[in-house]
Design a protein around this motif. Structure first.
Motif, mmCIF file in Angstrom:
data_model
loop_
_atom_site.group_PDB
_atom_site.id
_atom_site.type_symbol
_atom_site.label_atom_id
_atom_site.label_comp_id
_atom_site.label_asym_id
_atom_site.label_seq_id
_atom_site.Cartn_x
_atom_site.Cartn_y
_atom_site.Cartn_z
ATOM 1 N N THR A 244 2.714 -4.776 3.049
ATOM 2 C CA THR A 244 1.765 -3.669 2.977
ATOM 3 C C THR A 244 0.744 -3.978 1.897
ATOM 4 O O THR A 244 1.035 -4.707 0.932
ATOM 5 N N LEU A 245 -0.445 -3.435 2.047
ATOM 6 C CA LEU A 245 -1.531 -3.752 1.114
ATOM 7 C C LEU A 245 -1.191 -3.368 -0.313
ATOM 8 O O LEU A 245 -1.582 -4.061 -1.262
ATOM 9 N N ASP A 246 -0.454 -2.281 -0.490
ATOM 10 C CA ASP A 246 -0.173 -1.840 -1.857
ATOM 11 C C ASP A 246 0.786 -2.763 -2.598
ATOM 12 O O ASP A 246 0.978 -2.613 -3.807
ATOM 13 N N MET A 247 1.349 -3.747 -1.917
ATOM 14 C CA MET A 247 2.201 -4.729 -2.584
ATOM 15 C C MET A 247 1.387 -5.843 -3.237
ATOM 16 O O MET A 247 1.892 -6.575 -4.086
ATOM 17 N N VAL A 248 0.135 -5.998 -2.835
ATOM 18 C CA VAL A 248 -0.703 -7.093 -3.337
ATOM 19 C C VAL A 248 -1.305 -6.686 -4.685
ATOM 20 O O VAL A 248 -1.895 -5.606 -4.799
ATOM 21 N N PRO A 249 -1.185 -7.526 -5.721
ATOM 22 C CA PRO A 249 -1.782 -7.184 -7.018
ATOM 23 C C PRO A 249 -3.271 -6.875 -6.895
ATOM 24 O O PRO A 249 -3.967 -7.406 -6.023
ATOM 25 N N THR A 250 -3.737 -6.034 -7.776
ATOM 26 C CA THR A 250 -5.132 -5.594 -7.727
ATOM 27 C C THR A 250 -6.025 -6.303 -8.741
ATOM 28 O O THR A 250 -7.229 -6.064 -8.760
ATOM 29 N N ARG A 251 -5.440 -7.172 -9.576
ATOM 30 C CA ARG A 251 -6.255 -7.887 -10.558
ATOM 31 C C ARG A 251 -5.883 -9.362 -10.569
ATOM 32 O O ARG A 251 -4.743 -9.739 -10.264
#
Length: 249
Positions: free
Chosen positions: A177-184
Motif C-alpha cells: 500500500t502507498l502508505d508503507m512507502v517512506p515519504t522522505r
C-alpha cells in the motif's frame, strides 16, 4: 543536443554492455579508486549481476567505490532508514552489489543530517568516474529528485511525491500500500550528477518505461518537470535502452 540511443535486445544485453564499459574504464584509471555512481532498484540489477560474473572469473573489482545516489530517510528524524530493511539503499548496495562480487568494496551513501558533505567528499575524490542513471516511469525522477527540482540542486533531503512512491512500490514488492512507502529521502542533486561526474550512462528498460525513454530522447536541455533529462547536460552521456522500452511493447 538530443541523445541518440543505443538499443539492445533485452535487459541482459544491457547489463553485459554496461559492465564491459565499467571494466574498460576501470582498467584505464591505473591504481586509484574508481567511483561508480549507482542507483538501487531494478534498472541496474543486470549490470550488477554481470559485474559479479566477471568477479567470479577472477576480475579484480576491489578498486570500485560504490557511490549510492540516494536513500530513504526516517519520518521522524534526519537518519537513513536501517540498512537491514529491504528498501534501504545502503542495505541494497551491500546485499545486491558488493556481496555477489565477493570483494572488499567501499560503499558511500549520503547522510541526511549533513547532505552537502556528500558533494564535498565526491569532489575531493576527483568526482564520480561513471554514474549509472535511471529514470522514474511515472514522473521522471532521477535518484529522488522530484519534478520541479532546480537545475542547481546539490545533495539534499526531499519529500517524495506520490508518483515516485508508486514507482517504488514496483521496485519493492513488500510495499503493498502507498502508505508503507517512506515519504522522505536524501538524494544527490541534478547538479551533483551533472557537475561531479566524468561520464554517465542512462539505462532505460522495460515497456513500462517507453514514455520515459521518449521524453529523455527528445530532450535538448534540462526540463525541471522531468528531472531525468539532466542526462543531456552531463559530460560524456550515453543513453542505453532495451527493445521493450524503445518500442513500448
Amino acid at each position: 543536443m538530443t541523445l541518440q540511443p543505443i538499443v539492445l535486445p533485452d535487459a541482459s544485453a544491457v547489463g553485459d554492455a554496461v559492465a564491459t564499459t565499467i571494466l574498460d574504464r576501470l582498467a584505464a584509471t591505473g591504481n586509484r579508486p574508481f567511483l561508480l555512481g549507482c542507483p538501487s532498484g531494478r534498472t541496474a540489477m543486470p549490470v550488477y549481476r554481470a559485474l559479479a560474473r566477471h568477479a567470479a572469473r577472477g576480475v579484480d573489482l576491489s578498486r570500485l567505490v560504490i557511490v549510492m545516489m540516494d536513500d530513504y530517510v526516517e519520518s521522524d528524524a534526519l537518519r537513513r532508514v536501517a540498512p537491514d530493511l529491504s528498501y534501504s539503499c545502503l542495505g541494497f548496495a551491500r546485499r545486491e552489489i558488493v556481496a555477489p562480487i565477493g570483494q572488499d568494496i567501499e560503499v558511500w551513501v549520503p547522510d541526511p543530517a549533513d547532505p552537502s558533505r556528500y558533494d564535498e567528499v565526491i569532489d575531493a575524490a576527483g568526482g564520480i568516474d561513471l554514474f549509472l542513471l535511471a529514470t522514474g516511469a511515472g514522473d521522471g525522477h532521477i535518484a529522488f529528485n522530484q519534478p520541479g527540482t532546480s537545475r542547481s540542486a546539490r545533495t539534499h533531503v526531499t519529500t517524495l511525491g506520490e508518483a515516485t512512491r508508486r514507482d517504488n512500490m514496483g521496485t519493492f514488492p513488500e510495499f503493498t500500500t502507498l502508505d508503507m512507502v517512506p515519504t522522505r529521502g536524501v538524494t544527490v542533486g541534478v547538479d551533483t550528477i551533472a557537475t561531479l561526474s566524468r561520464e554517465v550512462i542512462m539505462i532505460v528498460g522495460g515497456a513500462h518505461k517507453h514514455a520515459a525513454f521518449s521524453r529523455i530522447a527528445r530532450a535538448e536541455a534540462y526540463e525541471p518537470d522531468w528531472p531525468a533529462t539532466i542526462v543531456v547536460e552531463c559530460k560524456n552521456p550515453t543513453l542505453i535502452v532495451d527493445r521493450p522500452a524503445f518500442e513500448g511493447n
